[in-house]
Enzyme design. Structure first.
Site, PDB file in Angstrom:
ATOM      1  N   ARG A 145       8.281  31.376   1.222  1.00  0.00           N
ATOM      2  CA  ARG A 145       9.733  31.304   1.358  1.00  0.00           C
ATOM      3  C   ARG A 145      10.244  32.326   2.375  1.00  0.00           C
ATOM      4  O   ARG A 145       9.758  33.453   2.447  1.00  0.00           O
ATOM      5  CB  ARG A 145      10.423  31.550   0.016  1.00  0.00           C
ATOM      6  CG  ARG A 145      10.177  30.469  -1.006  1.00  0.00           C
ATOM      7  CD  ARG A 145      11.000  30.713  -2.259  1.00  0.00           C
ATOM      8  NE  ARG A 145      12.434  30.587  -1.991  1.00  0.00           N
ATOM      9  CZ  ARG A 145      13.372  30.864  -2.899  1.00  0.00           C
ATOM     10  NH1 ARG A 145      13.031  31.298  -4.099  1.00  0.00           N
ATOM     11  NH2 ARG A 145      14.646  30.717  -2.587  1.00  0.00           N
ATOM     12  N   TYR A 205      14.138  33.711   4.165  1.00  0.00           N
ATOM     13  CA  TYR A 205      15.585  33.603   4.209  1.00  0.00           C
ATOM     14  C   TYR A 205      15.976  32.845   5.477  1.00  0.00           C
ATOM     15  O   TYR A 205      15.255  32.892   6.486  1.00  0.00           O
ATOM     16  CB  TYR A 205      16.222  34.993   4.235  1.00  0.00           C
ATOM     17  CG  TYR A 205      16.095  35.757   2.938  1.00  0.00           C
ATOM     18  CD1 TYR A 205      16.647  35.273   1.757  1.00  0.00           C
ATOM     19  CD2 TYR A 205      15.432  36.977   2.893  1.00  0.00           C
ATOM     20  CE1 TYR A 205      16.542  35.992   0.567  1.00  0.00           C
ATOM     21  CE2 TYR A 205      15.321  37.696   1.718  1.00  0.00           C
ATOM     22  CZ  TYR A 205      15.877  37.191   0.556  1.00  0.00           C
ATOM     23  OH  TYR A 205      15.769  37.894  -0.609  1.00  0.00           O
TER      24      TYR A 205
END
Length: 294
Positions: free
Chosen positions: A134, A136
Protein backbone atom coordinates in the site's frame (compact mmCIF):
# COMPACT_ATOMS: atom_id res chain seq x y z
CA UNK A 1 -12.05 4.21 32.31
CA UNK A 2 -13.82 6.91 34.28
CA UNK A 3 -11.16 6.60 36.96
CA UNK A 4 -8.54 7.01 34.27
CA UNK A 5 -9.99 10.32 33.21
CA UNK A 6 -9.80 11.61 36.75
CA UNK A 7 -6.06 11.06 36.91
CA UNK A 8 -3.76 14.08 36.81
CA UNK A 9 -1.96 14.29 33.51
CA UNK A 10 1.19 15.54 35.21
CA UNK A 11 2.14 11.94 35.93
CA UNK A 12 2.43 9.27 33.25
CA UNK A 13 2.60 5.50 33.64
CA UNK A 14 5.40 3.87 31.72
CA UNK A 15 7.75 0.88 31.72
CA UNK A 16 11.45 0.13 31.76
CA UNK A 17 13.25 -0.94 28.60
CA UNK A 18 13.01 -4.72 28.25
CA UNK A 19 10.43 -4.82 31.05
CA UNK A 20 6.66 -4.74 31.03
CA UNK A 21 6.36 -3.74 34.70
CA UNK A 22 4.64 -0.35 35.00
CA UNK A 23 5.97 2.38 37.23
CA UNK A 24 5.25 6.08 37.64
CA UNK A 25 7.41 8.98 36.53
CA UNK A 26 7.12 12.69 37.16
CA UNK A 27 6.82 14.97 34.16
CA UNK A 28 8.41 17.88 36.07
CA UNK A 29 12.00 16.88 35.59
CA UNK A 30 14.08 18.76 33.04
CA UNK A 31 15.54 17.63 29.72
CA UNK A 32 19.32 17.53 29.58
CA UNK A 33 22.12 15.90 27.64
CA UNK A 34 20.38 14.52 24.57
CA UNK A 35 22.49 11.86 22.89
CA UNK A 36 22.61 11.78 19.08
CA UNK A 37 23.85 8.74 17.21
CA UNK A 38 23.66 7.97 13.52
CA UNK A 39 26.43 5.54 12.81
CA UNK A 40 26.74 2.09 11.39
CA UNK A 41 27.97 -0.73 13.59
CA UNK A 42 29.49 -3.88 12.08
CA UNK A 43 29.24 -6.98 14.23
CA UNK A 44 31.23 -10.17 13.91
CA UNK A 45 28.34 -11.93 12.19
CA UNK A 46 28.79 -9.49 9.24
CA UNK A 47 25.22 -8.31 9.65
CA UNK A 48 24.83 -4.55 9.40
CA UNK A 49 22.96 -2.74 12.14
CA UNK A 50 22.07 0.92 11.88
CA UNK A 51 22.08 2.72 15.22
CA UNK A 52 19.80 5.76 15.17
CA UNK A 53 18.32 5.84 18.65
CA UNK A 54 18.55 9.40 19.92
CA UNK A 55 17.60 8.61 23.51
CA UNK A 56 19.41 5.30 23.80
CA UNK A 57 22.35 4.37 21.53
CA UNK A 58 22.11 0.76 22.71
CA UNK A 59 18.91 0.23 20.71
CA UNK A 60 19.65 -0.56 17.08
CA UNK A 61 17.69 -1.64 14.05
CA UNK A 62 18.13 -4.72 11.91
CA UNK A 63 16.70 -4.69 8.41
CA UNK A 64 15.50 -7.90 6.80
CA UNK A 65 14.39 -8.05 3.18
CA UNK A 66 14.46 -5.27 0.61
CA UNK A 67 12.42 -2.04 0.75
CA UNK A 68 9.41 -2.17 -1.53
CA UNK A 69 8.89 -5.91 -1.07
CA UNK A 70 6.49 -7.99 1.00
CA UNK A 71 9.43 -9.40 3.00
CA UNK A 72 10.79 -6.04 4.16
CA UNK A 73 10.96 -5.73 7.96
CA UNK A 74 12.70 -3.29 10.29
CA UNK A 75 13.40 -5.03 13.61
CA UNK A 76 14.71 -3.44 16.80
CA UNK A 77 17.51 -5.15 18.72
CA UNK A 78 19.35 -4.51 21.98
CA UNK A 79 23.13 -4.30 22.25
CA UNK A 80 23.40 -8.08 22.50
CA UNK A 81 21.63 -8.50 19.16
CA UNK A 82 18.41 -9.78 20.74
CA UNK A 83 15.22 -8.65 19.06
CA UNK A 84 12.92 -6.45 21.11
CA UNK A 85 9.51 -5.00 20.39
CA UNK A 86 9.37 -1.27 19.61
CA UNK A 87 5.75 -1.32 20.77
CA UNK A 88 6.22 -3.12 24.09
CA UNK A 89 9.90 -2.84 25.07
CA UNK A 90 10.72 0.79 24.28
CA UNK A 91 9.61 2.93 27.24
CA UNK A 92 6.95 5.57 26.74
CA UNK A 93 8.87 8.03 28.93
CA UNK A 94 12.28 8.35 30.52
CA UNK A 95 11.29 10.70 33.31
CA UNK A 96 12.19 13.99 31.64
CA UNK A 97 8.70 15.04 30.59
CA UNK A 98 9.23 13.99 26.97
CA UNK A 99 7.95 10.92 25.16
CA UNK A 100 9.65 8.44 22.90
CA UNK A 101 8.39 8.51 19.33
CA UNK A 102 9.25 5.80 16.81
CA UNK A 103 9.34 6.87 13.17
CA UNK A 104 7.49 4.61 10.77
CA UNK A 105 7.11 6.96 7.80
CA UNK A 106 9.64 9.76 7.18
CA UNK A 107 8.32 13.05 5.84
CA UNK A 108 8.09 13.29 2.04
CA UNK A 109 7.46 9.53 1.80
CA UNK A 110 4.42 7.72 0.41
CA UNK A 111 4.94 4.05 1.38
CA UNK A 112 2.37 3.20 4.05
CA UNK A 113 4.57 1.72 6.78
CA UNK A 114 3.26 0.47 10.13
CA UNK A 115 4.15 -1.63 13.15
CA UNK A 116 3.19 -5.24 12.48
CA UNK A 117 1.29 -5.67 15.75
CA UNK A 118 0.34 -9.26 14.88
CA UNK A 119 3.94 -10.44 14.29
CA UNK A 120 6.61 -11.44 16.80
CA UNK A 121 8.63 -8.41 17.97
CA UNK A 122 6.22 -6.11 16.08
CA UNK A 123 8.66 -4.98 13.36
CA UNK A 124 7.92 -2.10 11.03
CA UNK A 125 6.69 -3.27 7.62
CA UNK A 126 4.81 -1.88 4.64
CA UNK A 127 1.07 -2.29 4.90
CA UNK A 128 -0.69 -4.48 2.34
CA UNK A 129 -4.14 -4.87 0.85
CA UNK A 130 -5.16 -7.98 -1.07
CA UNK A 131 -1.54 -9.07 -1.12
CA UNK A 132 -0.22 -5.82 -2.61
CA UNK A 133 1.88 -3.14 -0.97
CA UNK A 134 0.00 0.00 0.00
CA UNK A 135 1.04 3.56 -0.80
CA UNK A 136 -0.52 6.88 0.07
CA UNK A 137 -1.79 8.77 -3.00
CA UNK A 138 0.64 11.58 -2.15
CA UNK A 139 3.60 12.09 0.16
CA UNK A 140 3.09 12.67 3.85
CA UNK A 141 4.50 16.03 4.86
CA UNK A 142 5.57 15.20 8.43
CA UNK A 143 7.42 12.43 10.21
CA UNK A 144 4.81 9.88 11.23
CA UNK A 145 4.89 7.00 13.64
CA UNK A 146 3.82 5.66 17.02
CA UNK A 147 4.05 6.13 20.75
CA UNK A 148 5.28 2.90 22.34
CA UNK A 149 3.34 1.32 25.19
CA UNK A 150 0.02 2.82 24.10
CA UNK A 151 -3.03 1.04 22.71
CA UNK A 152 -6.39 2.23 21.44
CA UNK A 153 -8.78 -0.29 22.97
CA UNK A 154 -11.35 -1.50 20.39
CA UNK A 155 -13.75 -2.48 23.19
CA UNK A 156 -13.93 1.04 24.62
CA UNK A 157 -16.49 3.50 23.20
CA UNK A 158 -15.30 7.05 23.78
CA UNK A 159 -18.28 9.15 24.79
CA UNK A 160 -16.35 12.36 24.05
CA UNK A 161 -15.75 11.38 20.43
CA UNK A 162 -19.14 10.23 19.12
CA UNK A 163 -18.89 6.89 20.93
CA UNK A 164 -16.19 5.70 18.53
CA UNK A 165 -14.22 2.59 19.49
CA UNK A 166 -10.41 2.41 19.47
CA UNK A 167 -8.68 1.17 16.33
CA UNK A 168 -6.65 -1.62 18.03
CA UNK A 169 -3.31 0.06 17.32
CA UNK A 170 -0.70 2.11 19.18
CA UNK A 171 -1.30 5.86 19.23
CA UNK A 172 -0.10 7.71 16.12
CA UNK A 173 2.16 10.76 16.23
CA UNK A 174 2.63 13.49 13.62
CA UNK A 175 6.03 15.12 14.26
CA UNK A 176 6.16 18.59 12.69
CA UNK A 177 9.89 19.35 12.93
CA UNK A 178 11.93 20.40 9.92
CA UNK A 179 14.23 17.35 9.69
CA UNK A 180 13.37 14.35 7.54
CA UNK A 181 13.94 11.32 9.76
CA UNK A 182 14.53 7.67 8.91
CA UNK A 183 12.47 4.55 9.50
CA UNK A 184 13.30 3.25 12.97
CA UNK A 185 14.53 6.54 14.39
CA UNK A 186 13.55 7.03 18.03
CA UNK A 187 13.03 10.66 18.93
CA UNK A 188 12.27 12.50 22.13
CA UNK A 189 9.19 14.58 21.46
CA UNK A 190 6.84 16.82 23.39
CA UNK A 191 3.11 16.67 22.61
CA UNK A 192 1.47 19.91 21.50
CA UNK A 193 -2.08 18.85 20.71
CA UNK A 194 -4.21 16.03 19.37
CA UNK A 195 -6.72 15.39 16.60
CA UNK A 196 -9.53 12.86 17.08
CA UNK A 197 -9.75 11.21 13.66
CA UNK A 198 -12.67 8.85 13.06
CA UNK A 199 -11.79 6.33 10.35
CA UNK A 200 -14.76 4.19 9.29
CA UNK A 201 -16.18 4.47 12.80
CA UNK A 202 -12.91 3.79 14.60
CA UNK A 203 -11.17 6.36 16.77
CA UNK A 204 -7.61 6.93 15.54
CA UNK A 205 -5.88 9.60 17.65
CA UNK A 206 -3.22 11.76 15.99
CA UNK A 207 -0.88 13.35 18.53
CA UNK A 208 0.79 16.47 17.13
CA UNK A 209 4.33 16.75 18.53
CA UNK A 210 7.78 18.17 17.89
CA UNK A 211 11.19 16.63 18.39
CA UNK A 212 13.23 18.24 21.15
CA UNK A 213 16.20 18.70 18.82
CA UNK A 214 14.21 20.83 16.35
CA UNK A 215 15.32 24.49 16.21
CA UNK A 216 11.79 25.67 17.00
CA UNK A 217 11.12 23.20 19.80
CA UNK A 218 11.60 25.77 22.56
CA UNK A 219 9.04 28.08 20.92
CA UNK A 220 6.11 25.68 20.84
CA UNK A 221 4.58 24.24 24.00
CA UNK A 222 0.86 24.02 23.23
CA UNK A 223 -1.55 23.96 20.34
CA UNK A 224 -1.78 27.76 20.05
CA UNK A 225 2.00 27.98 19.63
CA UNK A 226 1.80 25.64 16.64
CA UNK A 227 -0.45 28.05 14.77
CA UNK A 228 1.87 30.94 15.66
CA UNK A 229 5.17 29.36 14.66
CA UNK A 230 3.94 26.78 12.12
CA UNK A 231 0.99 28.65 10.56
CA UNK A 232 -1.46 26.45 8.70
CA UNK A 233 0.13 23.20 9.90
CA UNK A 234 -2.75 21.98 12.07
CA UNK A 235 -5.33 22.45 9.34
CA UNK A 236 -2.94 20.89 6.80
CA UNK A 237 -2.54 17.79 8.99
CA UNK A 238 -6.29 17.50 9.48
CA UNK A 239 -7.00 17.94 5.78
CA UNK A 240 -4.31 15.44 4.76
CA UNK A 241 -5.71 12.70 6.99
CA UNK A 242 -9.27 13.65 6.11
CA UNK A 243 -8.74 13.29 2.36
CA UNK A 244 -6.05 10.65 1.76
CA UNK A 245 -8.54 7.84 1.10
CA UNK A 246 -10.68 9.82 -1.34
CA UNK A 247 -8.52 8.95 -4.42
CA UNK A 248 -9.28 5.28 -3.70
CA UNK A 249 -13.00 5.96 -3.86
CA UNK A 250 -13.58 5.97 -0.11
CA UNK A 251 -15.35 8.69 1.87
CA UNK A 252 -13.39 11.35 3.72
CA UNK A 253 -12.43 10.64 7.31
CA UNK A 254 -14.14 12.65 10.03
CA UNK A 255 -12.85 14.35 13.16
CA UNK A 256 -14.38 14.70 16.59
CA UNK A 257 -13.81 17.38 19.23
CA UNK A 258 -15.27 20.10 17.04
CA UNK A 259 -13.09 19.22 14.05
CA UNK A 260 -10.16 20.99 15.72
CA UNK A 261 -6.96 19.99 17.46
CA UNK A 262 -7.37 19.77 21.23
CA UNK A 263 -4.69 21.26 23.46
CA UNK A 264 -1.64 19.71 25.11
CA UNK A 265 -3.47 18.77 28.30
CA UNK A 266 -6.00 16.80 26.31
CA UNK A 267 -3.19 15.11 24.38
CA UNK A 268 -1.58 14.10 27.69
CA UNK A 269 -4.93 12.70 28.84
CA UNK A 270 -5.14 10.60 25.68
CA UNK A 271 -1.60 9.32 26.23
CA UNK A 272 -2.34 8.44 29.86
CA UNK A 273 -5.53 6.56 29.00
CA UNK A 274 -4.02 4.62 26.11
CA UNK A 275 -0.95 3.74 28.16
CA UNK A 276 -3.21 2.30 30.84
CA UNK A 277 -5.11 0.36 28.19
CA UNK A 278 -1.78 -1.03 26.95
CA UNK A 279 -0.86 -2.07 30.52
CA UNK A 280 -4.11 -4.03 30.79
CA UNK A 281 -3.41 -5.60 27.41
CA UNK A 282 0.07 -6.89 28.31
CA UNK A 283 -1.24 -8.15 31.66
CA UNK A 284 -3.93 -9.96 29.65
CA UNK A 285 -6.67 -8.24 31.61
CA UNK A 286 -8.03 -7.68 28.11
CA UNK A 287 -7.84 -10.40 25.46
CA UNK A 288 -5.08 -9.61 22.96
CA UNK A 289 -6.78 -11.49 20.14
CA UNK A 290 -4.26 -11.71 17.30
CA UNK A 291 -1.96 -9.04 18.73
CA UNK A 292 1.59 -10.05 19.58
CA UNK A 293 2.63 -9.26 23.15
CA UNK A 294 6.27 -10.22 22.52
Amino acid sequence: MAATRAMAVARQTTCCLLSKRPFSLSSKSHITNLCFNNKRVFLSSKRVFSCRAIYNPEVQIKVEGQPGTLDYRVFFVDNSGKKISPWHDIPLQLGDGAFNFIVEIPKESSAKMEAATDELYTPIKQDTKKGKLRYYPYNINWNYGLLPQTWEDPSFANSEVEGAFGDNDPVDVVEIGQTQRKIGDILKVKPLGVLAMIDEGELDWKIVAISLDDPKASLVNDVDDVEKHFPGTLSAIRDWFRDYKIPDGKPANKFGLGNKAANKDYALKVITETNESWAKLVKRSISPGELSLV
